[in-house]
Write a protein that holds these residues in place. Sequence first.
Motif, PDB file in Angstrom:
ATOM      1  N   SER A  55       0.821  -1.211   0.000  1.00  0.00           N
ATOM      2  CA  SER A  55       0.000   0.000   0.000  1.00  0.00           C
ATOM      3  C   SER A  55       0.852   1.257   0.000  1.00  0.00           C
ATOM      4  O   SER A  55       0.551   2.229  -0.701  1.00  0.00           O
ATOM      5  CB  SER A  55      -0.932   0.007   1.218  1.00  0.00           C
ATOM      6  OG  SER A  55      -1.794  -1.095   1.160  1.00  0.00           O
ATOM      7  N   GLN A  56       1.931   1.266   0.779  1.00  0.00           N
ATOM      8  CA  GLN A  56       2.806   2.436   0.835  1.00  0.00           C
ATOM      9  C   GLN A  56       3.492   2.663  -0.506  1.00  0.00           C
ATOM     10  O   GLN A  56       3.576   3.795  -0.985  1.00  0.00           O
ATOM     11  CB  GLN A  56       3.847   2.286   1.939  1.00  0.00           C
ATOM     12  CG  GLN A  56       4.695   3.524   2.120  1.00  0.00           C
ATOM     13  CD  GLN A  56       3.864   4.741   2.498  1.00  0.00           C
ATOM     14  OE1 GLN A  56       3.164   4.739   3.497  1.00  0.00           O
ATOM     15  NE2 GLN A  56       3.926   5.781   1.695  1.00  0.00           N
ATOM     16  N   ASN A  58       2.380   1.768  -3.415  1.00  0.00           N
ATOM     17  CA  ASN A  58       1.346   2.267  -4.326  1.00  0.00           C
ATOM     18  C   ASN A  58       1.069   3.744  -4.087  1.00  0.00           C
ATOM     19  O   ASN A  58       0.846   4.510  -5.031  1.00  0.00           O
ATOM     20  CB  ASN A  58       0.066   1.445  -4.205  1.00  0.00           C
ATOM     21  CG  ASN A  58       0.160   0.130  -4.942  1.00  0.00           C
ATOM     22  OD1 ASN A  58       0.833   0.017  -5.955  1.00  0.00           O
ATOM     23  ND2 ASN A  58      -0.506  -0.878  -4.427  1.00  0.00           N
ATOM     24  N   THR A  59       1.072   4.167  -2.822  1.00  0.00           N
ATOM     25  CA  THR A  59       0.874   5.583  -2.505  1.00  0.00           C
ATOM     26  C   THR A  59       1.999   6.422  -3.091  1.00  0.00           C
ATOM     27  O   THR A  59       1.754   7.464  -3.711  1.00  0.00           O
ATOM     28  CB  THR A  59       0.798   5.790  -0.974  1.00  0.00           C
ATOM     29  OG1 THR A  59      -0.335   5.071  -0.480  1.00  0.00           O
ATOM     30  CG2 THR A  59       0.662   7.263  -0.612  1.00  0.00           C
ATOM     31  N   TRP A  60       3.241   5.986  -2.918  1.00  0.00           N
ATOM     32  CA  TRP A  60       4.375   6.729  -3.489  1.00  0.00           C
ATOM     33  C   TRP A  60       4.255   6.819  -5.012  1.00  0.00           C
ATOM     34  O   TRP A  60       4.509   7.871  -5.595  1.00  0.00           O
ATOM     35  CB  TRP A  60       5.694   6.073  -3.114  1.00  0.00           C
ATOM     36  CG  TRP A  60       6.037   6.124  -1.652  1.00  0.00           C
ATOM     37  CD1 TRP A  60       5.667   7.079  -0.749  1.00  0.00           C
ATOM     38  CD2 TRP A  60       6.803   5.174  -0.935  1.00  0.00           C
ATOM     39  NE1 TRP A  60       6.166   6.766   0.497  1.00  0.00           N
ATOM     40  CE2 TRP A  60       6.872   5.612   0.416  1.00  0.00           C
ATOM     41  CE3 TRP A  60       7.444   3.996  -1.282  1.00  0.00           C
ATOM     42  CZ2 TRP A  60       7.564   4.911   1.393  1.00  0.00           C
ATOM     43  CZ3 TRP A  60       8.132   3.299  -0.302  1.00  0.00           C
ATOM     44  CH2 TRP A  60       8.188   3.754   1.014  1.00  0.00           C
ATOM     45  N   ARG A  62       1.529   6.766  -6.833  1.00  0.00           N
ATOM     46  CA  ARG A  62       0.463   7.719  -7.180  1.00  0.00           C
ATOM     47  C   ARG A  62       0.903   9.167  -6.966  1.00  0.00           C
ATOM     48  O   ARG A  62       0.564  10.050  -7.744  1.00  0.00           O
ATOM     49  CB  ARG A  62      -0.797   7.381  -6.379  1.00  0.00           C
ATOM     50  CG  ARG A  62      -1.499   6.144  -6.932  1.00  0.00           C
ATOM     51  CD  ARG A  62      -2.504   5.570  -5.949  1.00  0.00           C
ATOM     52  NE  ARG A  62      -3.268   4.480  -6.513  1.00  0.00           N
ATOM     53  CZ  ARG A  62      -2.849   3.224  -6.639  1.00  0.00           C
ATOM     54  NH1 ARG A  62      -1.628   2.910  -6.260  1.00  0.00           N
ATOM     55  NH2 ARG A  62      -3.623   2.291  -7.156  1.00  0.00           N
TER      56      ARG A  62
END
Length: 79
Positions: A55-56, A58-60, A62
């Motif tokens: 998840s982290q 993927n956040t970076w 995005r």
Amino acid sequence: MWEETNYFSEKECAVLKFTDVLTRLERQPISDSVFNPLLEHFTKAEIAQLTLAISQINTWTRLMKTFGFTPGNFRVENN
């Protein structure tokens, strides 16, 4: 694509499949066919850690796409 090669172990394939499903963010829950192979190699606590790591990342990704960052070129600006 990773599914088309035999270079990855069963454990690695389970994580790669899980990563693909989490990254796509479909509306339905994670299926047993994706989750159960993880249980063969990881504890639920480890799966939780994998989920947070995926998840982290993927956040970076995005954030990079949104703001057009170039990796390795971050500069702190003084205002």
